[in-house]
Design a protein around this motif. Sequence first.
Motif, PDB file in Angstrom:
ATOM      1  N   GLU A   1      -2.438  16.796  -0.217  1.00 46.01           N
ATOM      2  CA  GLU A   1      -3.437  15.714   0.080  1.00 46.01           C
ATOM      3  C   GLU A   1      -2.770  14.328  -0.352  1.00 46.01           C
ATOM      4  O   GLU A   1      -1.336  14.282  -1.091  1.00 46.01           O
ATOM      5  N   ILE A   2      -3.617  13.479   0.387  1.00 44.02           N
ATOM      6  CA  ILE A   2      -2.939  11.997   0.290  1.00 44.02           C
ATOM      7  C   ILE A   2      -3.038  10.937  -0.641  1.00 44.02           C
ATOM      8  O   ILE A   2      -5.160  11.784  -0.568  1.00 44.02           O
ATOM      9  N   ILE A   3      -3.036  10.739  -1.454  1.00 47.41           N
ATOM     10  CA  ILE A   3      -3.188   9.435  -2.457  1.00 47.41           C
ATOM     11  C   ILE A   3      -3.032   8.282  -2.133  1.00 47.41           C
ATOM     12  O   ILE A   3      -1.755   8.547  -1.737  1.00 47.41           O
ATOM     13  N   ILE A   4      -3.606   7.362  -2.345  1.00 49.26           N
ATOM     14  CA  ILE A   4      -3.747   6.288  -1.655  1.00 49.26           C
ATOM     15  C   ILE A   4      -3.713   5.071  -3.172  1.00 49.26           C
ATOM     16  O   ILE A   4      -4.816   4.584  -3.929  1.00 49.26           O
ATOM     17  N   ALA A   5      -2.964   3.623  -3.211  1.00 46.28           N
ATOM     18  CA  ALA A   5      -3.068   2.699  -3.935  1.00 46.28           C
ATOM     19  C   ALA A   5      -2.464   1.065  -3.398  1.00 46.28           C
ATOM     20  O   ALA A   5      -1.233   1.726  -2.240  1.00 46.28           O
ATOM     21  N   ASP A   6      -3.081   0.142  -3.872  1.00 49.41           N
ATOM     22  CA  ASP A   6      -2.423  -0.932  -3.166  1.00 49.41           C
ATOM     23  C   ASP A   6      -1.646  -1.200  -4.892  1.00 49.41           C
ATOM     24  O   ASP A   6      -2.451  -2.023  -5.160  1.00 49.41           O
ATOM     25  N   CYS A   7      -0.852  -1.570  -4.650  1.00 44.65           N
ATOM     26  CA  CYS A   7       0.367  -1.637  -6.092  1.00 44.65           C
ATOM     27  C   CYS A   7       0.843  -3.436  -5.209  1.00 44.65           C
ATOM     28  O   CYS A   7       1.537  -3.706  -4.540  1.00 44.65           O
ATOM     29  N   ASP A   8      -0.181  -4.565  -6.479  1.00 44.32           N
ATOM     30  CA  ASP A   8       0.271  -5.678  -7.048  1.00 44.32           C
ATOM     31  C   ASP A   8       1.694  -5.797  -7.279  1.00 44.32           C
ATOM     32  O   ASP A   8       1.747  -5.629  -8.309  1.00 44.32           O
ATOM     33  N   LEU A   9       2.829  -5.907  -7.098  1.00 48.63           N
ATOM     34  CA  LEU A   9       3.967  -5.844  -7.379  1.00 48.63           C
ATOM     35  C   LEU A   9       4.473  -6.735  -8.113  1.00 48.63           C
ATOM     36  O   LEU A   9       4.753  -6.900  -9.482  1.00 48.63           O
ATOM     37  N   ASP A  10       3.403  -7.937  -8.741  1.00 44.60           N
ATOM     38  CA  ASP A  10       3.863  -9.335  -9.019  1.00 44.60           C
ATOM     39  C   ASP A  10       2.284  -8.306 -10.779  1.00 44.60           C
ATOM     40  O   ASP A  10       2.847  -9.275 -11.732  1.00 44.60           O
ATOM     41  N   LEU A  11       1.908  -7.723 -10.678  1.00 47.01           N
ATOM     42  CA  LEU A  11       1.041  -7.539 -11.977  1.00 47.01           C
ATOM     43  C   LEU A  11       2.061  -6.383 -12.652  1.00 47.01           C
ATOM     44  O   LEU A  11       2.278  -6.305 -13.950  1.00 47.01           O
ATOM     45  N   CYS A  12       3.057  -6.367 -12.666  1.00 41.29           N
ATOM     46  CA  CYS A  12       4.514  -5.936 -13.601  1.00 41.29           C
ATOM     47  C   CYS A  12       4.754  -7.349 -14.493  1.00 41.29           C
ATOM     48  O   CYS A  12       5.623  -7.117 -15.585  1.00 41.29           O
ATOM     49  N   ARG A  13       4.681  -8.498 -13.956  1.00 41.39           N
ATOM     50  CA  ARG A  13       5.319  -9.351 -14.711  1.00 41.39           C
ATOM     51  C   ARG A  13       4.690  -9.784 -16.042  1.00 41.39           C
ATOM     52  O   ARG A  13       5.166  -9.941 -16.808  1.00 41.39           O
ATOM     53  N   GLN A  14       3.440  -9.313 -16.207  1.00 36.51           N
ATOM     54  CA  GLN A  14       2.512  -9.296 -17.682  1.00 36.51           C
ATOM     55  C   GLN A  14       3.396  -8.490 -18.737  1.00 36.51           C
ATOM     56  O   GLN A  14       3.993  -9.287 -19.617  1.00 36.51           O
TER      57      GLN A  14
ATOM     58  N   ALA B   1      -0.321   6.561   7.188  1.00 37.97           N
ATOM     59  CA  ALA B   1       0.469   5.303   7.985  1.00 37.97           C
ATOM     60  C   ALA B   1      -1.271   5.285   8.355  1.00 37.97           C
ATOM     61  O   ALA B   1      -1.159   4.430   9.222  1.00 37.97           O
ATOM     62  N   ALA B   2      -1.851   6.331   8.857  1.00 38.10           N
ATOM     63  CA  ALA B   2      -3.400   5.710   9.443  1.00 38.10           C
ATOM     64  C   ALA B   2      -4.442   5.353   8.238  1.00 38.10           C
ATOM     65  O   ALA B   2      -5.385   4.496   8.844  1.00 38.10           O
ATOM     66  N   GLN B   3      -3.776   4.984   6.634  1.00 41.02           N
ATOM     67  CA  GLN B   3      -4.384   4.900   6.165  1.00 41.02           C
ATOM     68  C   GLN B   3      -3.891   3.427   5.386  1.00 41.02           C
ATOM     69  O   GLN B   3      -4.609   2.634   4.665  1.00 41.02           O
ATOM     70  N   GLY B   4      -2.750   3.297   6.533  1.00 41.07           N
ATOM     71  CA  GLY B   4      -2.432   1.176   6.376  1.00 41.07           C
ATOM     72  C   GLY B   4      -1.369   1.433   4.822  1.00 41.07           C
ATOM     73  O   GLY B   4      -0.813   0.690   4.873  1.00 41.07           O
ATOM     74  N   ALA B   5      -0.794   2.621   4.639  1.00 39.20           N
ATOM     75  CA  ALA B   5       0.315   2.844   3.802  1.00 39.20           C
ATOM     76  C   ALA B   5       1.155   2.198   4.531  1.00 39.20           C
ATOM     77  O   ALA B   5       2.596   2.400   5.490  1.00 39.20           O
ATOM     78  N   LYS B   6       2.474   1.624   3.923  1.00 36.77           N
ATOM     79  CA  LYS B   6       4.113   0.688   4.133  1.00 36.77           C
ATOM     80  C   LYS B   6       4.972   1.879   3.830  1.00 36.77           C
ATOM     81  O   LYS B   6       6.476   1.880   4.190  1.00 36.77           O
ATOM     82  N   LEU B   7       4.651   3.236   2.731  1.00 37.33           N
ATOM     83  CA  LEU B   7       5.709   3.956   2.073  1.00 37.33           C
ATOM     84  C   LEU B   7       5.146   5.441   1.654  1.00 37.33           C
ATOM     85  O   LEU B   7       3.626   4.917   0.997  1.00 37.33           O
ATOM     86  N   VAL B   8       5.877   6.353   2.262  1.00 42.79           N
ATOM     87  CA  VAL B   8       4.748   7.795   1.546  1.00 42.79           C
ATOM     88  C   VAL B   8       5.708   8.423   0.100  1.00 42.79           C
ATOM     89  O   VAL B   8       6.925   8.554   0.802  1.00 42.79           O
TER      90      VAL B   8
ATOM     91  N   ARG C   1       0.009  -1.308   0.128  1.00 43.39           N
ATOM     92  CA  ARG C   1       0.174   0.294  -0.310  1.00 43.39           C
ATOM     93  C   ARG C   1       0.928   1.062   0.073  1.00 43.39           C
ATOM     94  O   ARG C   1       1.744   1.090   0.806  1.00 43.39           O
ATOM     95  N   VAL C   2       1.000   2.352  -0.909  1.00 43.38           N
ATOM     96  CA  VAL C   2       1.610   2.966  -1.671  1.00 43.38           C
ATOM     97  C   VAL C   2       0.781   5.051  -1.115  1.00 43.38           C
ATOM     98  O   VAL C   2      -0.173   4.572  -1.587  1.00 43.38           O
ATOM     99  N   ALA C   3       1.391   5.822  -0.770  1.00 37.76           N
ATOM    100  CA  ALA C   3       0.635   6.508  -0.246  1.00 37.76           C
ATOM    101  C   ALA C   3       1.872   8.097  -0.701  1.00 37.76           C
ATOM    102  O   ALA C   3       3.012   7.459  -1.636  1.00 37.76           O
ATOM    103  N   GLY C   4       0.928   8.419  -2.064  1.00 38.13           N
ATOM    104  CA  GLY C   4       1.603  10.049  -1.959  1.00 38.13           C
ATOM    105  C   GLY C   4       1.348  10.549  -1.842  1.00 38.13           C
ATOM    106  O   GLY C   4       0.069  11.064  -1.015  1.00 38.13           O
ATOM    107  N   ALA C   5       2.143  11.862  -0.760  1.00 40.35           N
ATOM    108  CA  ALA C   5       1.709  13.049  -0.234  1.00 40.35           C
ATOM    109  C   ALA C   5       2.239  14.377  -1.114  1.00 40.35           C
ATOM    110  O   ALA C   5       3.273  14.913  -1.059  1.00 40.35           O
ATOM    111  N   GLN C   6       1.524  15.125  -1.742  1.00 42.06           N
ATOM    112  CA  GLN C   6       0.967  15.768  -2.194  1.00 42.06           C
ATOM    113  C   GLN C   6       0.940  17.065  -1.689  1.00 42.06           C
ATOM    114  O   GLN C   6       0.181  16.858  -0.479  1.00 42.06           O
ATOM    115  N   MET C   7       2.418  18.096  -1.857  1.00 42.95           N
ATOM    116  CA  MET C   7       2.104  18.994  -1.164  1.00 42.95           C
ATOM    117  C   MET C   7       1.702  20.456  -0.911  1.00 42.95           C
ATOM    118  O   MET C   7       1.937  20.651  -2.708  1.00 42.95           O
ATOM    119  N   GLY C   8       1.048  20.963  -0.758  1.00 41.47           N
ATOM    120  CA  GLY C   8       0.631  22.812  -1.659  1.00 41.47           C
ATOM    121  C   GLY C   8       1.842  23.483  -0.983  1.00 41.47           C
ATOM    122  O   GLY C   8       2.616  22.412  -1.545  1.00 41.47           O
TER     123      GLY C   8
END
Lengths: 313, 313
Positions: B270-283, B36-43, B6-13
Amino acid sequence: MSRIIRVAGAQMGPTQKADSRDHTMARLLRLLEDAAAQGAKLVVFPELALTTFFPRWLIAGTELDGYFEHSMPNADVQPLFNRARALGIGFYLGYAEATPEGQHFNTAILVQPDGSILGQYRKVHLPGSVEPRPGALYQQLEKRYFQYGDLGFPAFRAGEDWHKAVTGMMICNDRRWPESWRMLGLQGVELVCLGYNSAAYDPNGGKTEDAVLRTFHSTLVAQANAYMNATWAVAVAKAGEEDGSGLIGGSCIVDPNGLVVAQAKTLGDEIIIADCDLDLCRQGKDKMFNFAAHRRPAHYAAITERAGVIEPS
Amino acid sequence: MSRIIRVAGAQMGPTQKADSRDHTMARLLRLLEDAAAQGAKLVVFPELALTTFFPRWLIAGTELDGYFEHSMPNADVQPLFNRARALGIGFYLGYAEATPEGQHFNTAILVQPDGSILGQYRKVHLPGSVEPRPGALYQQLEKRYFQYGDLGFPAFRAGEDWHKAVTGMMICNDRRWPESWRMLGLQGVELVCLGYNSAAYDPNGGKTEDAVLRTFHSTLVAQANAYMNATWAVAVAKAGEEDGSGLIGGSCIVDPNGLVVAQAKTLGDEIIIADCDLDLCRQGKDKMFNFAAHRRPAHYAAITERAGVIEPS
C-alpha cells in the motif's frame, strides 16, 4: 503484594492577579478534600499553584517578590500540609521559590501522606526569554525571574504509603524534553508527577499554534515519554483565562503503555483519578526498554557534548 | 522558494520464506511505479525489504547467508536502482548487509533521484537476543545475526531534487529510543525515514501486548519524537502474516507537530503519500525547540555515562 496507588490530578482553573492568597488556598483545600474523599493517596497540583502565572508580566521589586515563597511550608501554606496529613494523602505542589541566599527557582515538592517532604525539584528547562518581547501583549519571562534548576532530575524512593514507588518530578516545559524523562527513567522511575501552565496560543509569538494543537502536544509528550520510560505519569494544568491570557487544560494520567487513563474535560478546578499499578511498569522495564540490554550510549555522545544544532554541510 | 517534497511510504505486505527474489523485486517495482505515478520524489520501503523477517528463525550457514546482500546495488537489486533513476524518484531501502570483511548489519540506504547513494545507516538498537528463547514458536534473533551499527546516527544534506533537506535514517526499534531522534535532531534533521518489521504480539514473550497496542506504540513514538525534534517522519512497515507470524502495519507520515498526515489502512502492499513542507520544521526548531537556547546538557550526564538503571536506595 499489590502495588496500586490511587492518584489524583487536581487541575486548577485560572488564578487572577487580584485573587487573594486565602481564596487560592481555599480552592487547593477543596481539591485536596475531594481527592481524599475519592480515596486518593496522592494529589498532583499544577506548576506555580499558589499564584497566577506571573512570568507573563514585566514586573519587579515588591510586586514580583510577592509571588515567591521564602520558606516551605510557610504560614500561608501550612493549612494544606496540616489537612493533607490529617486526611492521609500526599501531594505534589509547584511554587515560586526564593532561597535565603536570594536565588529564585520554579520549584516543586513531593509531600508524603505522613507530612514529610520526600523531595524537591527545581525546573531545569526554563522557556521564554530574559528580555521582554517588544509589542507583545503577554510575555514569557521565566528566564528573567528564575535561575535554571540546580538539582538535576533526582528520583526518590517513597515510603510504604506509596508502596516504595520510585517517584520523579518535572515542571511544565520539562515534559517536552525527552532528556528529562530519560534522566528519571535511568533511575527506574515508576511515577512522574508534573504540573504545568501552558499558553493556549504560541507563547513565542507565532501564529500557527492554537489551544487544540497545544493540548495535543501536551498530551502526546506525556504519552510517548511515559511509554519510552515505562512509567506512570500525572500531568496537571492550571487552565483557563488568567487576566485575559489563555492556558490550556488537558490534565491527564498516563499508564506505562502511553495510554491516557484519565483526562480533564474542563478548564476549571477538576479532579481526575486513576488507580496506578506500579507493577505495570515491569513489562516495559524488563523487556522492550531493558536499558542495560538495549541502550547504546557510545552512539549518544552529542546529547551531552553540546546544546545546539550542527547541520551537515 | 517552496521546499515541498512529495514523499511516499511503500508499505509491504508479508514476504514468505518461499517467495522468490524475483517475486519480491516485482512487488518493489510496482510500488515504486505507483509512488512515481502519484508524483512522489522519494519512496520509503521497509526494513529488510528484500526478504522475510528471517531473525524469527534459528538458522545458520548457507540458509542464513542467503538473506544477506554482499554488495549494494547488486544484480538482484539493480532493476530498482535503474527504474527509480528513470522515473526521477529516490528511495530508502532496508536490507541485510554482509561486508567483504564478514561483518553483518541491519542496514538502510537513501538513494537520490539521480541514482546516487546519499548515505548509509546501520541499525544501532538491535532488539531480541543472541540465544534462542526455549520453547518459543518464533524467535527474535537480531542480536545473533547482526552486529551493532557502527556508523552512529549520521544526517545527510540532500541535493536539489529534495530541496537540500537534512535527512536521517533509522531502522525499526531505533524509533522507540528518543536518543536516536535526538542525535538526528542535533544535526537539524528535517526528514526522518525509517522502515520496520514489528511483531503483532510481544516479541519478548509477554502476554499483554497485541497488534492494536503495538500499532499504537509505533505511531505514538513517531508522532512524539517528530514533534520533539521538529521534523517530518516517514515510518513504513512490512506487515501481515509471514509464515504464520504476524507483523503490524500502521505505516505513517508524521508532520513536525506530531500530527499523522497519512496512514496505511491495510496489512498489504500500500502506498501512502504526503506533501512534506520542510519549512514547517522552522516553527519548532526556531522557537519551542531552539536547542541552543533551551537544552541543558549539564543535567543530562547519565544519558551517556551508562546504559542501565540505577534506582534510588
